[in-house]
Design a protein around this motif. Structure first.
Motif, PDB file in Angstrom:
ATOM      1  N   TYR A  35       0.845  -1.193   0.000  1.00 31.69           N
ATOM      2  CA  TYR A  35       0.000   0.000   0.000  1.00 31.69           C
ATOM      3  C   TYR A  35       0.880   1.242   0.000  1.00 31.69           C
ATOM      4  CZ  TYR A  35      -3.030  -3.673   1.669  1.00 31.69           C
ATOM      5  OH  TYR A  35      -3.700  -4.866   1.790  1.00 31.69           O
ATOM      6  N   TRP A  38      -0.437   8.675   0.083  1.00 33.49           N
ATOM      7  CA  TRP A  38      -0.151   9.884  -0.691  1.00 33.49           C
ATOM      8  C   TRP A  38      -0.692  11.101   0.038  1.00 33.49           C
ATOM      9  CZ3 TRP A  38       2.843   9.380  -4.889  1.00 33.49           C
ATOM     10  CH2 TRP A  38       2.920   8.120  -5.478  1.00 33.49           C
ATOM     11  N   ARG A  46       0.789  15.677  -5.697  1.00 32.72           N
ATOM     12  CA  ARG A  46       0.840  14.468  -4.864  1.00 32.72           C
ATOM     13  C   ARG A  46       2.277  14.179  -4.454  1.00 32.72           C
ATOM     14  NH1 ARG A  46      -3.123  10.156  -5.922  1.00 32.72           N
ATOM     15  NH2 ARG A  46      -1.350   8.758  -6.156  1.00 32.72           N
ATOM     16  N   ARG A  75      -5.814  16.562   1.238  1.00 32.43           N
ATOM     17  CA  ARG A  75      -6.282  15.211   1.528  1.00 32.43           C
ATOM     18  C   ARG A  75      -5.100  14.245   1.532  1.00 32.43           C
ATOM     19  NH1 ARG A  75      -7.344  16.312  -3.730  1.00 32.43           N
ATOM     20  NH2 ARG A  75      -6.657  14.792  -5.279  1.00 32.43           N
ATOM     21  N   GLU A  77      -4.485  10.008   0.488  1.00 29.52           N
ATOM     22  CA  GLU A  77      -5.093   8.874  -0.196  1.00 29.52           C
ATOM     23  C   GLU A  77      -4.289   7.620   0.116  1.00 29.52           C
ATOM     24  OE1 GLU A  77      -4.796  10.036  -4.270  1.00 29.52           O
ATOM     25  OE2 GLU A  77      -6.365  11.558  -4.091  1.00 29.52           O
ATOM     26  N   THR A  79      -3.562   4.021  -1.557  1.00 25.37           N
ATOM     27  CA  THR A  79      -3.717   3.243  -2.784  1.00 25.37           C
ATOM     28  C   THR A  79      -2.987   1.915  -2.627  1.00 25.37           C
ATOM     29  OG1 THR A  79      -1.705   4.032  -3.906  1.00 25.37           O
ATOM     30  CG2 THR A  79      -3.703   5.374  -4.164  1.00 25.37           C
ATOM     31  N   THR A  85      -7.137   3.563  -5.820  1.00 28.51           N
ATOM     32  CA  THR A  85      -7.465   4.248  -4.570  1.00 28.51           C
ATOM     33  C   THR A  85      -8.365   3.375  -3.712  1.00 28.51           C
ATOM     34  OG1 THR A  85      -7.268   6.393  -5.647  1.00 28.51           O
ATOM     35  CG2 THR A  85      -8.480   6.325  -3.561  1.00 28.51           C
ATOM     36  N   LEU A  87      -8.867   4.407  -0.148  1.00 25.38           N
ATOM     37  CA  LEU A  87      -9.440   5.296   0.868  1.00 25.38           C
ATOM     38  C   LEU A  87      -8.936   6.709   0.637  1.00 25.38           C
ATOM     39  CD1 LEU A  87     -11.053   3.828   3.124  1.00 25.38           C
ATOM     40  CD2 LEU A  87      -9.156   4.245   4.635  1.00 25.38           C
ATOM     41  N   THR A  88      -9.796   7.689   0.889  1.00 29.73           N
ATOM     42  CA  THR A  88      -9.401   9.089   0.822  1.00 29.73           C
ATOM     43  C   THR A  88      -9.891   9.788   2.083  1.00 29.73           C
ATOM     44  OG1 THR A  88      -9.573   9.129  -1.589  1.00 29.73           O
ATOM     45  CG2 THR A  88      -9.634  11.259  -0.463  1.00 29.73           C
ATOM     46  N   ASN A  90     -10.202  13.637   3.565  1.00 25.93           N
ATOM     47  CA  ASN A  90     -10.139  15.058   3.223  1.00 25.93           C
ATOM     48  C   ASN A  90      -9.796  15.862   4.474  1.00 25.93           C
ATOM     49  OD1 ASN A  90     -10.885  15.009   0.398  1.00 25.93           O
ATOM     50  ND2 ASN A  90     -12.846  14.272   1.138  1.00 25.93           N
TER      51      ASN A  90
END
Length: 97
Positions: A35, A38, A46, A75, A77, A79, A85, A87-88, A90
């Motif tokens: 995983y 970012w 990024r 945010r 992220e 990946t 992706t 999960l994100t 914010n």
């Protein structure tokens, strides 16, 4: 937070002189070979803030770091290594810590 499948978690971000530390508590990660965390600034730039491998439980406690100042962190992220992706989180609308 936006989740892929059943992946869930919490995130926090703390300001430092050199940038931002991000801490994640994740559950139900899909089995992948690894995983990537970012950090993304207000302009969409990024920066890789961390990497880790899979766990038997699908859970992970992760601490990453970015040179992006906390006040500019929009945010983070999560990946998989192929760039999908999962999960994100914010941060742009949350107060800085």
């Amino acid at each position: 937070m936006v989740a892929a499948a059943t992946t869930t978690g919490q995130a926090s971000a703390s300001a430092w002189e050199w940038g931002t530390t991000v801490e994640l508590q994740l559950a139900d990660l899909p089995r992948r070979d690894g995983y990537v965390l970012w950090a993304v600034d207000d302009d969409g730039r990024r920066e890789r803030a961390g990497t880790w491998g899979s766990t038997e439980s699908g859970a992970a406690l992760v601490r990453g770091a970015s040179s992006i100042p906390r006040t500019e962190l929009a945010r983070v992220e999560v990946t998989d290594r192929q760039g999908r992706t999962l999960l994100t989180f914010n941060f742009s609308e949350l107060p800085s810590t």
